[in-house]
Design a protein around this motif. Structure first.
Motif, PDB file in Angstrom:
ATOM      1  N   THR A 121       0.841  -1.194   0.000  1.00  0.00           N
ATOM      2  CA  THR A 121       0.000   0.000   0.000  1.00  0.00           C
ATOM      3  C   THR A 121       0.878   1.246   0.000  1.00  0.00           C
ATOM      4  OG1 THR A 121      -1.709  -1.184   1.215  1.00  0.00           O
ATOM      5  CG2 THR A 121      -1.860   1.209   1.200  1.00  0.00           C
ATOM      6  N   THR A 122       1.309   1.653  -1.178  1.00  0.00           N
ATOM      7  CA  THR A 122       2.065   2.895  -1.328  1.00  0.00           C
ATOM      8  C   THR A 122       1.575   3.608  -2.573  1.00  0.00           C
ATOM      9  OG1 THR A 122       3.830   2.010  -2.746  1.00  0.00           O
ATOM     10  CG2 THR A 122       4.113   1.757  -0.353  1.00  0.00           C
ATOM     11  N   PHE A 123       1.793   4.908  -2.630  1.00  0.00           N
ATOM     12  CA  PHE A 123       1.435   5.644  -3.843  1.00  0.00           C
ATOM     13  C   PHE A 123       2.272   5.183  -5.026  1.00  0.00           C
ATOM     14  CE2 PHE A 123      -0.787   8.825  -1.183  1.00  0.00           C
ATOM     15  CZ  PHE A 123      -1.919   9.002  -1.971  1.00  0.00           C
ATOM     16  N   GLY A 124       3.535   4.840  -4.774  1.00  0.00           N
ATOM     17  CA  GLY A 124       4.375   4.351  -5.863  1.00  0.00           C
ATOM     18  C   GLY A 124       3.840   3.072  -6.464  1.00  0.00           C
ATOM     19  N   THR A 125       3.337   2.190  -5.618  1.00  0.00           N
ATOM     20  CA  THR A 125       2.736   0.943  -6.102  1.00  0.00           C
ATOM     21  C   THR A 125       1.498   1.240  -6.926  1.00  0.00           C
ATOM     22  OG1 THR A 125       3.571  -0.259  -4.173  1.00  0.00           O
ATOM     23  CG2 THR A 125       1.744  -1.249  -5.375  1.00  0.00           C
ATOM     24  N   LEU A 126       0.632   2.073  -6.400  1.00  0.00           N
ATOM     25  CA  LEU A 126      -0.565   2.468  -7.139  1.00  0.00           C
ATOM     26  C   LEU A 126      -0.189   3.115  -8.463  1.00  0.00           C
ATOM     27  CD1 LEU A 126      -3.576   3.120  -7.512  1.00  0.00           C
ATOM     28  CD2 LEU A 126      -3.247   5.121  -6.031  1.00  0.00           C
ATOM     29  N   GLY A 127       0.850   3.941  -8.466  1.00  0.00           N
ATOM     30  CA  GLY A 127       1.229   4.672  -9.664  1.00  0.00           C
ATOM     31  C   GLY A 127       1.659   3.784 -10.812  1.00  0.00           C
ATOM     32  N   TRP A 128       2.119   2.565 -10.525  1.00  0.00           N
ATOM     33  CA  TRP A 128       2.570   1.667 -11.590  1.00  0.00           C
ATOM     34  C   TRP A 128       1.457   0.755 -12.090  1.00  0.00           C
ATOM     35  CZ3 TRP A 128       4.138  -3.710 -12.129  1.00  0.00           C
ATOM     36  CH2 TRP A 128       4.931  -3.938 -13.264  1.00  0.00           C
ATOM     37  N   GLN A 129       0.399   0.586 -11.320  1.00  0.00           N
ATOM     38  CA  GLN A 129      -0.633  -0.371 -11.704  1.00  0.00           C
ATOM     39  C   GLN A 129      -1.408   0.014 -12.973  1.00  0.00           C
ATOM     40  OE1 GLN A 129      -3.023  -2.175  -8.679  1.00  0.00           O
ATOM     41  NE2 GLN A 129      -1.225  -3.117  -7.755  1.00  0.00           N
ATOM     42  N   PRO A 130      -1.645   1.295 -13.268  1.00  0.00           N
ATOM     43  CA  PRO A 130      -2.273   1.587 -14.562  1.00  0.00           C
ATOM     44  C   PRO A 130      -1.473   1.058 -15.747  1.00  0.00           C
ATOM     45  CG  PRO A 130      -2.446   3.485 -13.129  1.00  0.00           C
ATOM     46  CD  PRO A 130      -1.568   2.496 -12.420  1.00  0.00           C
ATOM     47  N   GLY A 189      -7.140   7.228   4.540  1.00  0.00           N
ATOM     48  CA  GLY A 189      -8.300   7.409   3.679  1.00  0.00           C
ATOM     49  C   GLY A 189      -7.948   7.984   2.327  1.00  0.00           C
ATOM     50  N   GLN A 190      -6.892   8.791   2.260  1.00  0.00           N
ATOM     51  CA  GLN A 190      -6.528   9.407   0.989  1.00  0.00           C
ATOM     52  C   GLN A 190      -6.047   8.369  -0.017  1.00  0.00           C
ATOM     53  OE1 GLN A 190      -3.256  12.475  -0.989  1.00  0.00           O
ATOM     54  NE2 GLN A 190      -3.617  12.563   1.210  1.00  0.00           N
ATOM     55  N   ILE A 191      -5.107   7.515   0.380  1.00  0.00           N
ATOM     56  CA  ILE A 191      -4.587   6.547  -0.582  1.00  0.00           C
ATOM     57  C   ILE A 191      -5.648   5.508  -0.932  1.00  0.00           C
ATOM     58  CG2 ILE A 191      -3.561   4.955   1.109  1.00  0.00           C
ATOM     59  CD1 ILE A 191      -1.204   4.657  -0.897  1.00  0.00           C
ATOM     60  N   TYR A 192      -6.499   5.173   0.043  1.00  0.00           N
ATOM     61  CA  TYR A 192      -7.573   4.230  -0.245  1.00  0.00           C
ATOM     62  C   TYR A 192      -8.535   4.826  -1.270  1.00  0.00           C
ATOM     63  CZ  TYR A 192     -10.849   0.399   0.882  1.00  0.00           C
ATOM     64  OH  TYR A 192     -11.653  -0.707   0.834  1.00  0.00           O
ATOM     65  N   LEU A 193      -8.850   6.099  -1.128  1.00  0.00           N
ATOM     66  CA  LEU A 193      -9.739   6.749  -2.082  1.00  0.00           C
ATOM     67  C   LEU A 193      -9.128   6.779  -3.467  1.00  0.00           C
ATOM     68  CD1 LEU A 193     -12.277   8.383  -2.771  1.00  0.00           C
ATOM     69  CD2 LEU A 193     -11.027  10.442  -2.061  1.00  0.00           C
ATOM     70  N   ARG A 194      -7.855   7.152  -3.583  1.00  0.00           N
ATOM     71  CA  ARG A 194      -7.227   7.207  -4.906  1.00  0.00           C
ATOM     72  C   ARG A 194      -7.156   5.808  -5.531  1.00  0.00           C
ATOM     73  NH1 ARG A 194      -8.304  12.178  -6.489  1.00  0.00           N
ATOM     74  NH2 ARG A 194      -6.944  13.803  -5.604  1.00  0.00           N
ATOM     75  N   TRP A 195      -6.961   4.787  -4.701  1.00  0.00           N
ATOM     76  CA  TRP A 195      -6.934   3.428  -5.225  1.00  0.00           C
ATOM     77  C   TRP A 195      -8.328   3.023  -5.728  1.00  0.00           C
ATOM     78  CZ3 TRP A 195      -2.115   1.044  -3.228  1.00  0.00           C
ATOM     79  CH2 TRP A 195      -1.716  -0.059  -3.989  1.00  0.00           C
ATOM     80  N   MET A 196      -9.348   3.388  -4.974  1.00  0.00           N
ATOM     81  CA  MET A 196     -10.723   3.067  -5.386  1.00  0.00           C
ATOM     82  C   MET A 196     -11.120   3.843  -6.640  1.00  0.00           C
ATOM     83  SD  MET A 196     -12.189   0.777  -3.352  1.00  0.00           S
ATOM     84  CE  MET A 196     -13.943   1.086  -3.123  1.00  0.00           C
ATOM     85  N   GLN A 197     -10.690   5.096  -6.740  1.00  0.00           N
ATOM     86  CA  GLN A 197     -10.986   5.880  -7.936  1.00  0.00           C
ATOM     87  C   GLN A 197     -10.350   5.242  -9.163  1.00  0.00           C
ATOM     88  OE1 GLN A 197      -9.532   9.737  -6.762  1.00  0.00           O
ATOM     89  NE2 GLN A 197     -11.491  10.378  -5.893  1.00  0.00           N
ATOM     90  N   TYR A 198      -9.108   4.791  -9.001  1.00  0.00           N
ATOM     91  CA  TYR A 198      -8.476   4.049 -10.094  1.00  0.00           C
ATOM     92  C   TYR A 198      -9.240   2.760 -10.373  1.00  0.00           C
ATOM     93  CZ  TYR A 198      -5.282   0.608 -12.100  1.00  0.00           C
ATOM     94  OH  TYR A 198      -4.743  -0.396 -12.853  1.00  0.00           O
ATOM     95  N   GLU A 214      -8.045  -1.911   7.480  1.00  0.00           N
ATOM     96  CA  GLU A 214      -9.492  -1.805   7.307  1.00  0.00           C
ATOM     97  C   GLU A 214      -9.848  -1.650   5.838  1.00  0.00           C
ATOM     98  OE1 GLU A 214     -12.712  -2.520   7.821  1.00  0.00           O
ATOM     99  OE2 GLU A 214     -12.254  -1.843   9.876  1.00  0.00           O
ATOM    100  N   ARG A 215     -10.734  -2.519   5.346  1.00  0.00           N
ATOM    101  CA  ARG A 215     -11.200  -2.394   3.964  1.00  0.00           C
ATOM    102  C   ARG A 215     -12.704  -2.141   3.874  1.00  0.00           C
ATOM    103  NH1 ARG A 215      -7.092  -0.925   3.242  1.00  0.00           N
ATOM    104  NH2 ARG A 215      -5.323  -1.819   2.085  1.00  0.00           N
ATOM    105  N   ARG A 216     -13.381  -2.019   5.009  1.00  0.00           N
ATOM    106  CA  ARG A 216     -14.798  -1.645   5.002  1.00  0.00           C
ATOM    107  C   ARG A 216     -14.873  -0.135   4.795  1.00  0.00           C
ATOM    108  NH1 ARG A 216     -16.277  -4.418  10.653  1.00  0.00           N
ATOM    109  NH2 ARG A 216     -14.234  -3.487  11.059  1.00  0.00           N
ATOM    110  N   ILE A 217     -15.328   0.253   3.646  1.00  0.00           N
ATOM    111  CA  ILE A 217     -15.245   1.672   3.296  1.00  0.00           C
ATOM    112  C   ILE A 217     -16.067   2.545   4.236  1.00  0.00           C
ATOM    113  CG2 ILE A 217     -14.749   1.172   0.865  1.00  0.00           C
ATOM    114  CD1 ILE A 217     -17.625   1.905   0.199  1.00  0.00           C
ATOM    115  N   TRP A 218     -17.094   1.974   4.865  1.00  0.00           N
ATOM    116  CA  TRP A 218     -17.941   2.763   5.755  1.00  0.00           C
ATOM    117  C   TRP A 218     -17.266   3.067   7.089  1.00  0.00           C
ATOM    118  CZ3 TRP A 218     -18.713  -2.099   3.970  1.00  0.00           C
ATOM    119  CH2 TRP A 218     -18.735  -3.156   4.875  1.00  0.00           C
ATOM    120  N   LYS A 219     -16.082   2.505   7.315  1.00  0.00           N
ATOM    121  CA  LYS A 219     -15.333   2.776   8.538  1.00  0.00           C
ATOM    122  C   LYS A 219     -14.385   3.971   8.385  1.00  0.00           C
ATOM    123  CE  LYS A 219     -16.914  -0.741  10.966  1.00  0.00           C
ATOM    124  NZ  LYS A 219     -17.676  -0.556  12.233  1.00  0.00           N
ATOM    125  N   TYR A 220     -14.317   4.553   7.208  1.00  0.00           N
ATOM    126  CA  TYR A 220     -13.392   5.662   6.942  1.00  0.00           C
ATOM    127  C   TYR A 220     -14.112   7.005   7.070  1.00  0.00           C
ATOM    128  CZ  TYR A 220      -9.610   2.645   5.290  1.00  0.00           C
ATOM    129  OH  TYR A 220      -8.604   1.731   5.213  1.00  0.00           O
TER     130      TYR A 220
END
Length: 750
Positions: free
Chosen positions: A430-439, A468-477, A495-501
């Motif tokens: 769970t890092t922004f760098g990891t997310l950044g390569w997945q597209p 919550g920020q990185i989770y949101l950007r991951w979900m948006q992707y 936590e992966r239950r979005i209603w807990k954020y």
């Protein structure tokens, strides 16, 4: 818009029927024999090259190639001065008769293929390095942090050099260290593995398509098989987490999902559903005392259920059905473990009939093959456990559960794996760098037609607190990926239950956007089946001569008409994120800015946490669903977003959503076109069981001036049937329930 859907539908329907009759034996007229060498002209751009010291040539299907019976293309042969020359409209192959074909020592002395690329002559020869290959994918993203998996990417079918090689030679190593095998006699109806006729043979498929990337993929699926359509529910929201949930906890999650009005379609039971360690087949009744009751309850909530398997360690003596399986296998009573040997047809028959069927009868909808151990078989040298498990499980479901589309959730097992959707990419960080390569990773997998990667949205391995920020950007992707599934490892702090954020409402909007786009996504899934071009694909498919299409690798096309440039970096102190984007030539509708913008430029913009940078192709019509809670029932209303900036059209695809009927012509297309301020919904073409007779429409004309009036089929609409929002410049027209066989024309008068 370069779409002629009526013609394509006819062609694809005809081609789909013929594609089911796979025949690995090429037409004799396509084959050119040359002693120990043999050449098969499959298309003007694709030639099979075989060489065997024993003149033994493989005519059976292999893991990557299952059909060679294509219409024979026009070509000529000539023998002169000891050379054989084969010429097609696209390629010229030259072979020195009697020469040994060997790729270990790069040379054109024996064999070469020449072609034209952008007006210049390109020559390939055995052993030539494909340094410009655009890559394909890799077995797993386990351990991905940033782009550290880039070096593991296997070569794909496309190259900026204009040529590529599919190497089905028996001794060539695939990405996981395995090799290819032939398919031969069936076991319980499944094509079974067989040793090659000559293990030392050369078996190459030369693909010389230049930069006609889409054409290359379209021809590849003719020989390698199509990407089957997943059931519609697969494209919805999956809840998944590696955690020992009890029945009550599973039910609490679902009740919370309903309480917070979160659309959802799939519930994953990770490995703690069973006893034992990694491998297990028996329910852990201390956590799930009534499995049938729990699964039935999930079904009543509109959810499908998948169970995780790590089958490597076989079946121990304390598992359900062990005694029966041991006796079926003819083992003595002292046997403590029936080993996992799926290459043995007898084991497959007994294992599935005893254990797999028992769990499926309890309601399990599909299997998650989370294979980890023993990448190659202990029993057949070089056999990929990943590929072979995928092949057997998928085809077993195809044969034994005919009431539904076959489906497995698994890892990439090399070329040919696209025939067994869908993919599980593994345990990233769970890092922004990891997310950044997945597209880049997801889009690039389309270069081997592996179009249904499912990622752990939010990341799997998390080393810090929930963010919550990185989770949101991951979900948006994730909205704009093939499979929309949250997941994480078994650390209870994750936590992966979005209603807990705290930013739940922003996270919820991503789920709602995903479901709104479902008609568009499902249509793209049909196009992937028909054309070989996956839902997520790199920009260079459309703009192959634009250098930026290769450089801006975190942008991609999502279907034909949406370009996505997701935010994959952390926001500044002001909550804004700066994003640099390249827009290709043409006009685009910037969804965030609600305006038509010019392409062929690079620009920088700043985005709030709620904003996802994505762009509609000018002139497109984006079909949406109204709000739904799951995908079990077809809505009786559709939303049509009419994008300004050009004239254009689209087609809406529909079928039964979870049957194999789509392969036999049970589907419909509805063409939707617009010119200026006029939209036309054309009569539906085709049919399938249970198709709706009619529906209502909400037509949204984006970024328009207020019209003086609205006409539908030549009649002026009453003022209460349409509206105009001055702030968003949106014209909304409500069309009452109308027969799908009737044409509807909506016109805005200035």
């Amino acid at each position: 818009m370069k779409k002629i859907f009526a013609l394509l539908t006819i062609l694809f329907c005809m081609d789909s029927v013929s594609a089911q009759e796979l025949n690995p034996v090429a037409h004799p007229d396509a084959v050119v024999n040359a002693g120990k060498a043999r050449f098969t002209v499959l298309t003007p751009e694709m030639i099979r090259i075989q060489y065997s010291d024993r003149a033994l040539f493989e005519d059976r299907a292999t893991f990557a190639i299952v059909n060679r019976r294509l219409p024979v293309p026009a070509f000529t042969t000539e023998e002169k001065d000891g050379w054989l020359t084969i010429t097609t409209d696209a390629l010229t192959l030259k072979y020195k008769k009697g020469g040994v074909i060997d790729g270990r020592h790069p040379s054109a002395d024996v064999l070469s293929v020449s072609m034209s690329l952008n007006g210049r002559r390109v020559v390939w020869y055995p052993g030539k390095d494909d340094a410009m290959n655009l890559k394909g994918t890799t077995r797993t993203l386990d351990g991905q942090i940033g782009d550290n998996k880039r070096q593991e990417m296997e070569n794909g079918l496309l190259s900026r050099a204009g040529w590529s090689i599919i190497d089905e030679s028996p001794r060539t190593k695939r990405g996981d260290g395995s090799t290819t095998f032939a398919f031969d006699k069936q076991v319980d109806g499944i094509e079974w593995l067989a040793e090659p006729v000559d293990k030392n043979a050369i078996d190459w498929y030369f693909m010389g398509y230049g930069h006609q990337y889409k054409k290359a993929l379209g021809d590849y699926i003719k020989v390698a098989g199509r990407q089957p359509m997943p059931p519609l529910f697969v494209l919805g929201y999956w809840y998944s987490k590696y955690q020992r949930y009890t029945s009550d906890e599973f039910m609490e999650i679902v009740n919370d999902v309903k309480r917070f009005q979160i659309p959802m379609d799939v519930m994953i039971f990770d490995m703690d559903w069973h006893t034992q360690g990694w491998t297990g087949w028996t329910w852990d009744k201390t956590a799930i005392p009534d499995p049938e009751g729990l699964i039935e309850w999930m079904h009543k909530q509109g959810l499908r259920v998948s169970l995780n398997l790590h089958p490597a360690d076989g079946v121990d003596d304390d598992e359900d059905y062990f005694t029966e399986l041991r006796e079926d296998m003819g083992m003595n009573k002292d046997t403590k473990v029936v080993p996992w040997n799926l290459s043995d047809g007898r084991f497959y028959h007994n294992m599935f009939n005893r254990i797999i069927r028992a769990r499926e009868k309890q309601g399990v909808d599909f299997w998650w093959l989370d294979w980890q151990q023993n990448l190659t078989s202990k029993y057949v040298n070089g056999l990929s456990e990943t590929f072979w498990c995928n092949h057997v499980f998928y085809n077993d479901m195809l044969l034994n559960r005919p009431d539904r589309r076959p489906l497995i959730f698994h890892r990439w097992g090399g070329l040919g794996s696209h025939r067994y959707p869908i993919g599980f990419s593994g345990d990233s960080f769970t890092t922004f760098g990891t997310l950044g390569w997945q597209p880049y990773f997801t889009a690039t997998a389309s270069n081997v037609c592996f179009g249904y990667w499912g990622h752990d949205l939010g990341g799997h391995q998390q080393t810090g607190p929930n963010d919550g920020q990185i989770y949101l950007r991951w979900m948006q992707y994730g909205v704009f990926t093939p499979v929309f599934r949250t997941h994480a490892t078994n650390w209870e702090g994750i936590e992966r239950r979005i209603w807990k954020y705290d930013n739940f409402q922003q996270l919820l909007q991503t789920v709602k956007l995903r479901y709104a786009l479902m008609p568009y996504i499902y249509t793209a899934a049909r196009q992937a089946y028909d054309t070989g071009v996956s839902i997520c694909r790199p920009l260079y498919y459309e703009w192959p001569e634009a250098n930026n299409a290769y450089l801006f690798e975190d942008e991609y096309m999502f279907g034909d008409d949406i370009l996505v440039a997701p935010v994959v970096t952390k926001a500044g102190a002001d909550g804004m994120t700066v994003r640099r984007t390249w827009l290709p030539e043409g006009k685009w509708f910037d969804v965030c800015r609600n305006q038509v913008v010019a392409g062929n430029r690079i620009f920088t913009d700043r985005y709030t946490m709620e904003e996802i940078p994505y762009f509609y192709r000018a002139g497109s019509v984006i079909v949406n669903y109204p709000p739904v809670m799951n995908l079990n029932k077809r809505p009786d209303r559709l939303i049509l977003k009419v994008v300004p900036g050009a004239n254009g059209e689209t087609s809406l695809y529909e079928d039964e959503n979870d049957t194999e009927g789509y392969k036999q012509g049970a589907f419909t297309w509805t063409r939707i076109s617009h010119e200026g301020n006029q939209l036309t919904i054309h009569p539906r073409e085709g049919q399938f069981p249970g198709m709706p007779t009619g529906r209502a429409y909400t037509v949204e004309f984006l970024a328009q001036q207020r019209p003086s009036s609205v006409m539908v089929n030549g009649k002026q609409m009453a003022s209460d049937t349409w509206s105009y929002n001055l702030q968003s410049r949106l014209v909304t027209v409500n069309i009452p329930h109308t027969s799908c066989q009737q044409s509807i024309v909506v016109k805005l008068n200035k």
